[in-house]
Design an enzyme around this catalytic site. Sequence first.
Site, PDB file in Angstrom:
ATOM      1  N   GLU A 253       0.871  -1.178   0.000  1.00  0.00           N
ATOM      2  CA  GLU A 253       0.000   0.000   0.000  1.00  0.00           C
ATOM      3  C   GLU A 253       0.901   1.219   0.000  1.00  0.00           C
ATOM      4  O   GLU A 253       1.583   1.514   0.979  1.00  0.00           O
ATOM      5  CB  GLU A 253      -0.907  -0.021   1.237  1.00  0.00           C
ATOM      6  CG  GLU A 253      -2.113   0.915   1.115  1.00  0.00           C
ATOM      7  CD  GLU A 253      -1.875   2.289   1.696  1.00  0.00           C
ATOM      8  OE1 GLU A 253      -1.574   3.214   0.904  1.00  0.00           O
ATOM      9  OE2 GLU A 253      -1.963   2.445   2.908  1.00  0.00           O
ATOM     10  N   CYS A 287      -2.074   9.573   3.091  1.00  0.00           N
ATOM     11  CA  CYS A 287      -1.973   8.997   1.737  1.00  0.00           C
ATOM     12  C   CYS A 287      -3.272   9.128   0.970  1.00  0.00           C
ATOM     13  O   CYS A 287      -3.266   9.171  -0.257  1.00  0.00           O
ATOM     14  CB  CYS A 287      -1.525   7.537   1.818  1.00  0.00           C
ATOM     15  SG  CYS A 287      -2.619   6.463   2.786  1.00  0.00           S
TER      16      CYS A 287
END
Length: 508
Positions: A253, A287
Amino acid sequence: MTQTARGSVEASVDRTAGTSSEPIFESIDPRTGEVVGTHPIHDQEHVSEAVRTARDAQRWWEELGFEQRKRRLDAWRELLVSRLDEAAELIAAETGKPMDDARLEMVLVVDHLHWAAAKARKVLGRRGVSPGLLMANQAATVEYRPFGVVGVIGPWNYPAFTPMGSIAYALAAGNSVVFKPSELTPGVGEWLCRTLAEVVPEHPVLRVVTGFGDTGAALCRAGADKVAFTGSTETGKRVMATCSESLTPVLVECGGKDALIVDSDADLSAAAEAAAWGAVSNAGQTCIGVERVYVVESVADRFIELVLGRAEKLRAGGQSTADFGPITMGSQVEVIREHIADATRSGGRSLLGGEDSVRPPYVDPVVLTDVPEDSAAVTEETFGPTLVINRVRTAEEGVERANAGRYGLGGTVFSRSKGVELARRLRSGMVAVNSVIAFAAVPALPFGGVGDSGFGRIHGADGLREFARPQAITRSRFRMPIEPMSFGRPKGAVRNLVRLMRLVRGRR
């Protein structure tokens, strides 16, 4: 706590800082420069030993079964709730974020831990499936078995919530975990490990190893059965390359450059508030934060006015009254400064702040507009409290521009009439419609991206299955009159099967 439990806590955390055998490093409060704690730099031998002991613990953990694991994870959840402020204080000290933001992070941790423990049996437990026409004599089942030991390499921006998206789901699936927290937030990782050991004193099902990049590489080479990584795209590629040496599967990720689309019929006040929060909360170090906005021309002026009215009131600082804290990783400050400079050099206009907003370790909110689409401020992850707002003719054009980048993590759409339609066109793993970042707080939803944002999923049923391997089992219930998969089958058996298939499967 019993003496046995106390010993398990100390062993599982690998707390050897201060001994002569291992070098140590310090975690620093980015607001003050004060030392928060000291931690060992674990080498390959130590990390490999952590994986070996975690493997022994995993066998016991798996044999407990879903209900007993749930009971222990529920006890951990209750302990985390009772000591939530203690965790928040440590998160705030190591990251610099405000206490309420740290508390919010722990609230999300608790909710996801509850969901993973409650749903593991339903998602992963053995279930029967239809054997089909040809195998009618077979009982067919599928179940999801734990991998064994899962290595987790976590980030610093959400040092509890993000890694727990892997840790909680991996534990619920029956794995043990070796966790390497960021070198900026090692204390948070150690605290999580200690608290679990208080309620699971029998075996160290969660181990923590600390250090820098070499420690993370050591974990990739230590024999873990799967590695889950969260961090930058470039580091993710190195993790993949290292894991490929042993064909260790990975979940990656990475970063994002998430866009917010504002349609002509959007609730502009709500959209502006979402843009401000998505861009500036946690000092932009998210993010799935909003880094760029594409707003339809007809409502752009009003939207920009509302965003500026909200953003200009926000203040960075280390005091309790600040809206957001410092840039946790010092080297990121120069990236933020360069993105702002590049945007203005290439023709963009600064509506709020600019290069003088960068005052390490803090960066005040910056709002830019008319920034060329090939500028680093549009194409690369800035990871600071900056926002690029560009005008588009239609929301569909905004989607096209959002999809043109190499990242594909999250996204946001504000539209009264076609929010879901626009959301489905975005090339991203998650989208919030008429809200911002909502998907991260829904435990049942999978979380992850595409493209340079990585692959694999945490959270939800997909997150549970990410940490388990499917195992299919067939069991013969009775003998078939004709066994086609045998050298003893009679002549014409296969031809008869073909006739049967033509009869029952050769037409609609």
